[in-house]
Design a protein around this motif. Structure first.
Motif: not given
Length: 146
Positions: A1-4, A106-107, A116-117
């Protein structure tokens, strides 16, 4: 999945650092991301690393007893310091001093939560000769997965 593209962790960290003190980081709270701000001034790179690392541990951004979290933080800090120092992470040994603000975020910046984070560390302030008025602005960003 790509970056949002609506929740880029580096961009959010930079915006949090540069915004006015009175503005609340409501966007990060909505994303359920952890964050903290701090300041450090030093002629020793170890002090910059220690200040950011201590803030992250004290504010619950990373768990001090989990190696993978502190290791990820360390690499994000070094990457940000490298940006401020233009690739030469030496400060005092080159007769340079820094006065920096920092933010740690952090996210998960991905559409798929299974990715994951991640941690983002941004440093912004001044670097230059240890003489008032002989410095210039600098910024550095480090991002690392946990």
């Amino acid at each position: 999945m790509p970056l949002d593209r609506n929740q880029l962790i580096g961009k959010e960290a930079i915006l949090l650092l540069l915004q006015d003190k009175d503005q609340l980081p409501e966007r990060l709270r909505q994303l359920n991301w952890k964050f903290c701000k701090g300041k450090v001034g030093a002629m020793d790179g170890k002090k910059v690393v220690a200040a950011v690392e201590t803030a992250a541990k004290n504010q619950g951004i990373v768990k001090p007893d989990l190696y993978r979290e502190t290791h990820a933080l360390y690499h994000a800090i070094l990457e940000a310091v490298s940006g401020v120092t233009r690739g030469s992470n030496q400060i005092g040994t080159l007769l340079r001093t820094v006065g920096l603000q920092f933010v740690i975020v952090r996210g998960n910046p991905y559409q798929d939560k299974a990715e994951g984070e991640w941690l983002a560390v941004v440093l912004y302030g001044t670097i230059g000769a240890p003489v008032k008025g002989l410095e210039h602005e600098a910024i550095g960003l480090g991002i690392n997965h946990i």
